[in-house]
Scaffold this active site. Structure first.
Site, PDB file in Angstrom:
ATOM      1  N   GLY A 184       0.184   6.635   1.322  1.00  8.91           N
ATOM      2  CA  GLY A 184       1.316   5.960   0.704  1.00  8.91           C
ATOM      3  C   GLY A 184       2.663   6.500   1.117  1.00  8.91           C
ATOM      4  N   ASP A 214       1.159 -11.414   6.931  1.00 11.11           N
ATOM      5  CA  ASP A 214       1.680 -10.663   5.786  1.00 11.11           C
ATOM      6  C   ASP A 214       3.029 -10.031   6.096  1.00 11.11           C
ATOM      7  OD1 ASP A 214      -0.173  -9.045   7.495  1.00 11.11           O
ATOM      8  OD2 ASP A 214       0.651  -7.402   6.323  1.00 11.11           O
ATOM      9  N   ASP A 229      10.095  -5.023   7.897  1.00 10.62           N
ATOM     10  CA  ASP A 229       8.946  -4.144   8.119  1.00 10.62           C
ATOM     11  C   ASP A 229       8.776  -3.811   9.592  1.00 10.62           C
ATOM     12  OD1 ASP A 229       6.982  -2.481   7.299  1.00 10.62           O
ATOM     13  OD2 ASP A 229       5.444  -4.004   7.087  1.00 10.62           O
ATOM     14  N   GLY A 256       0.788  -1.219   0.000  1.00 15.02           N
ATOM     15  CA  GLY A 256       0.000   0.000   0.000  1.00 15.02           C
ATOM     16  C   GLY A 256       0.822   1.272   0.000  1.00 15.02           C
ATOM     17  N   ARG A 257       2.085   1.198   0.394  1.00 14.54           N
ATOM     18  CA  ARG A 257       2.961   2.371   0.337  1.00 14.54           C
ATOM     19  C   ARG A 257       4.390   1.975  -0.042  1.00 14.54           C
ATOM     20  NH1 ARG A 257       4.274   4.348   6.513  1.00 14.54           N
ATOM     21  NH2 ARG A 257       4.240   2.332   7.555  1.00 14.54           N
TER      22      ARG A 257
END
Length: 459
Positions: free
Chosen positions: A130, A260, A270, A96-97
């Site tokens: 984003g 995810d 992440d 998404g970003r």
């Protein structure tokens, strides 16, 4: 000057992601930022993929404006995936970003991805902007540097570029500064990538992904047929058990261990609300929104095992249950072996035999938990196997056991003449404050140098 592969033979571009085909990604464009001011470049990581020769202008053009690197992906690709978020299934996920915009081999021959965070909106942004806050980028630099030094398989923060936008956020003072980050990762294939295909019952694509992962990420033969799904699950079980064990030995809490966010190569990535635990407190959490402590320090083995179980469920679409269950059952024994090895590594001693090693590890965990001793302080003091005076009676069992162990490395490195290198939340905030207040990056630069010195001493 763009990279010339003939002039720089260490640069070995790849395009294997394209082999997966359209169901796996969406072509996207990077945001057009008001400015691009280079704030951090990781030349040590860049050298491993042949990119350290770029000057700052070239660096910014490729990693701030995303001019394509030669002979790799023709443009950015936002990856598609699903996932369980705090045990709730979400079919509306995807990059998404961020996006993947290049692939290459590192100096070990591994297939590596260059991926972004904060590079603009994609079809999967779900009304988000984003973007990435500059503070979020600084925190990711610190997390990846510290984990690398502590022997945790992790993505590397390759680049951080400030982009000149004011962002509104609900969890930090706003408006706040913006940035775009590039990470170097051994793949961005997640458990959630498999979950999406199983959700859509796309058996052909699922087999294609199994074959791709075996061949390109594990150097195994495979085309997704026969026992390939079971072999892949066994490999992921082993890698994720190792990752979990090293999280624990490092005292690290990821904070958001959703499916995810679990890379099938067992490489952590992440970093949002991460923290290092000050003491061996199983209930210590990193995310303020983790009200039930689902991803607390002591529950990380359970959480990652649960995520790997979701991979097994996804692979059940193309494989029989019994061999998948057998492979999944290997997580517990693999974790126990790996956590023993990880704690012995951090103690700076060589393994002896399974029974002695197990007893030492259990005694160490028990003493850390009951004494409330600082994790980093203890491992600093005990490195090499000689626990100094001052550790009370609750440490007698550890001290006696350590007496039978040989050091794996001496304490001649200058690091051992100083104080332990830690990275607790108060220090993270103290590193950010001068950046926010006076654009003073000196504390971050000094901390990265100190972390790398610790890594050299431990390696």
């Amino acid at each position: 000057m763009p990279i010339d592969p003939q002039a720089f033979p260490a640069y070995r571009p790849e395009t294997t992601l394209l082999d997966l085909g359209d169901p796996f990604f969406d072509p996207v464009a990077a945001a057009d930022f008001p400015c691009t001011q280079l704030r951090f470049r990781n030349d040590r990581a860049a050298a491993q993929v042949g990119l350290a020769t770029l000057d700052d202008d070239e660096w910014t053009r490729h990693f701030g404006r995303f001019a394509p690197l030669p002979d790799t992906l023709p443009g950015p690709l936002a990856l598609r995936y699903h996932g369980h978020q705090f045990r709730n299934y979400n079919p509306d996920l995807g990059d998404g970003r961020g996006f993947t915009f290049a692939q290459m081999r590192d100096d070990r021959g591994r297939l590596m991805d260059l991926g972004t965070k904060g590079s603009g909106q994609t079809p999967w942004s779900r009304a988000g902007d984003g973007r990435l806050t500059l503070k979020g980028g600084v925190r990711e630099i610190l997390a990846t540097e510290m984990l690398e030094a502590l022997n945790v398989p992790t993505s590397r923060t390759l680049s951080l570029i400030e982009t000149g936008e004011d962002l509104q956020r609900g969890d930090e003072p706003s408006p706040t500064r913006s940035a775009v980050m590039v990470r170097l990762s051994h793949s961005h294939v997640r458990i959630g990538t498999f979950q999406r295909l199983a959700y859509h019952r796309d058996e052909d694509a699922l087999r294609r992904l199994v074959g791709y992962t075996l061949r390109n990420l594990f150097d195994e033969d495979g085309n997704g047929e026969g026992d390939d799904p079971v072999r892949l699950l066994a490999l992921v079980v082993a890698r994720t058990a190792r990752l979990t064990a090293r999280y624990m030995a490092a005292g690290f809490v990821h904070g958001v261990l959703n499916s995810d966010n679990i890379n099938v190569t067992g490489e952590s990535f992440d970093y949002g609300p991460w923290r290092f635990a000050p003491t061996w407190d199983p209930g210590f959490t990193a995310a303020y929104f983790d009200h039930q402590g689902l991803y607390a320090f002591g529950r990380q083995p359970e959480a990652i095992h649960w995520d790997v179980m979701q991979l097994a469920v996804s692979l059940r679409t193309i494989a029989e249950s019994d061999p998948l269950i057998a492979a999944l059952d290997g997580f517990g024994p693999a974790y126990q072996a790996e956590v023993g090895a990880a704690i012995l590594w951090r103690l700076g001693v060589r393994p002896r035999n399974p029974d002695s090693d197990r007893a030492l590890v259990q005694a160490t965990e028990r003493a850390l938990r009951t004494s409330g001793a600082g994790i980093d302080r203890f491992f600093f003091d005990a490195f090499g196997g000689d626990l100094p005076a001052g550790y009370g009676p609750e440490w007698d069992e550890v001290r006696a056991a350590l007496g039978d162990y040989a050091a794996r490395k001496d304490r001649t490195h200058p690091y051992w003449s100083g104080t332990p290198c830690s990275l607790l939340i108060d220090e993270v905030e103290s590193i950010w404050a001068p950046i926010a207040d006076a654009d003073d990056w000196s504390r971050l630069t000094a901390k990265v140098a100190a972390i790398r010195a610790m890594g050299d001493a431990l390696a």
